[in-house]
Write a protein that holds these residues in place. Structure first.
Motif, PDB file in Angstrom:
ATOM      1  N   GLY A  48      29.938  81.619 -77.714  1.00  0.00           N
ATOM      2  CA  GLY A  48      29.375  83.350 -77.732  1.00  0.00           C
ATOM      3  C   GLY A  48      28.841  83.511 -76.860  1.00  0.00           C
ATOM      4  O   GLY A  48      29.117  84.962 -75.795  1.00  0.00           O
ATOM      5  N   ALA A  49      27.671  82.395 -76.205  1.00  0.00           N
ATOM      6  CA  ALA A  49      26.871  83.411 -74.886  1.00  0.00           C
ATOM      7  C   ALA A  49      28.125  83.130 -73.397  1.00  0.00           C
ATOM      8  O   ALA A  49      28.019  84.119 -72.736  1.00  0.00           O
ATOM      9  N   LEU A  50      28.753  82.087 -73.726  1.00  0.00           N
ATOM     10  CA  LEU A  50      29.771  81.582 -72.139  1.00  0.00           C
ATOM     11  C   LEU A  50      30.461  82.866 -72.142  1.00  0.00           C
ATOM     12  O   LEU A  50      30.972  83.849 -71.101  1.00  0.00           O
ATOM     13  N   PHE A  51      30.868  83.579 -73.441  1.00  0.00           N
ATOM     14  CA  PHE A  51      32.075  84.096 -73.520  1.00  0.00           C
ATOM     15  C   PHE A  51      31.304  85.877 -73.111  1.00  0.00           C
ATOM     16  O   PHE A  51      32.100  86.543 -72.201  1.00  0.00           O
ATOM     17  N   VAL A  52      29.745  86.052 -73.698  1.00  0.00           N
ATOM     18  CA  VAL A  52      29.476  86.998 -73.337  1.00  0.00           C
ATOM     19  C   VAL A  52      29.322  87.305 -71.857  1.00  0.00           C
ATOM     20  O   VAL A  52      29.367  88.122 -70.923  1.00  0.00           O
ATOM     21  N   LEU A  53      28.352  86.421 -71.144  1.00  0.00           N
ATOM     22  CA  LEU A  53      27.976  86.574 -69.775  1.00  0.00           C
ATOM     23  C   LEU A  53      29.130  86.225 -68.633  1.00  0.00           C
ATOM     24  O   LEU A  53      29.869  86.882 -67.645  1.00  0.00           O
ATOM     25  N   GLY A  57      29.833  89.717 -66.225  1.00  0.00           N
ATOM     26  CA  GLY A  57      30.334  89.165 -65.295  1.00  0.00           C
ATOM     27  C   GLY A  57      31.038  89.793 -64.093  1.00  0.00           C
ATOM     28  O   GLY A  57      31.565  89.661 -63.218  1.00  0.00           O
ATOM     29  N   THR A  58      32.879  89.378 -64.999  1.00  0.00           N
ATOM     30  CA  THR A  58      33.780  90.228 -64.538  1.00  0.00           C
ATOM     31  C   THR A  58      33.492  91.498 -64.149  1.00  0.00           C
ATOM     32  O   THR A  58      34.458  91.978 -63.402  1.00  0.00           O
ATOM     33  N   TRP A  59      32.959  91.604 -65.299  1.00  0.00           N
ATOM     34  CA  TRP A  59      33.261  93.477 -65.446  1.00  0.00           C
ATOM     35  C   TRP A  59      31.610  93.572 -63.809  1.00  0.00           C
ATOM     36  O   TRP A  59      32.391  94.567 -63.690  1.00  0.00           O
ATOM     37  N   ALA A  60      31.048  92.719 -64.250  1.00  0.00           N
ATOM     38  CA  ALA A  60      30.075  93.292 -62.823  1.00  0.00           C
ATOM     39  C   ALA A  60      30.915  93.060 -61.554  1.00  0.00           C
ATOM     40  O   ALA A  60      30.447  93.548 -60.235  1.00  0.00           O
TER      41      ALA A  60
END
Length: 171
Positions: A48-53, A57-60
């Motif tokens: 979950g933490a990896l997916f959120v990050l 990151g992809t958005w940024a």
């Protein structure tokens, strides 16, 4: 010397099992939470933490890539006129501006409808490629949002599983 056989004096239930076994629990020590539940909960939390990050990151990165081009939304766009192009909504508005501008320049004809020798065909090609590129960025923003949503779901699932496993171990 032989030992005498003992017989149970506990009444048996319908399945032949002693009644005390069927209603046991209060007089026994609490069972520890299965190790597998804790491992799965931890795995869900890490994923979950990896997916959120990853989603953030992809958005940024997508926003920074669009912003680095220095494009502002055209006046012919249906919304966000003059805004720096760095969000999916602005990218979508710019694709609509490109589409309407190309159709206006070609008298409503698409690339496929233009004659091969028509000088407007190159402009229509460029417009089509620009729209496709911007729509790809819109998809990237969508994937980023989906990753964050899945990550939050995994985090909640991991926390819930850890909570249930902890409550079971404490009981």
């Amino acid at each position: 010397m032989s030992t005498p056989a003992t017989t149970s004096t506990t009444p048996a239930g319908p399945a032949g099992t002693p009644l005390t076994d069927r209603f046991a629990g209060a007089d026994r020590p609490a069972a520890r939470a299965p190790r597998g539940a804790r491992v799965v909960a931890t795995l869900l939390l890490v994923l979950g933490a990896l997916f959120v990050l990853g989603g953030a990151g992809t958005w940024a990165v997508t926003a920074a890539g669009l912003s680095s081009e220095g494009v502002t939304v055209a006046e012919s766009a249906p919304a966000f006129v003059g805004a720096a192009l760095d969000t999916p909504w602005e990218a979508w508005a710019q694709t609509e501006a490109i589409r309407s501008d190309v159709l206006a320049a070609t008298d409503g004809r698409s690339y496929a409808e233009l004659d091969r020798e028509d000088p407007l065909r190159d402009m229509a090609t460029t417009g089509t490629f620009l729209r496709a590129s911007l729509l790809t960025s819109v998809v990237a923003f969508g994937v980023a949002t989906a990753l964050v949503g899945i990550g939050v779901g995994f985090l909640l699932g991991g926390l819930g599983l850890r909570s249930v496993a902890g409550a079971r171990a404490a009981a």
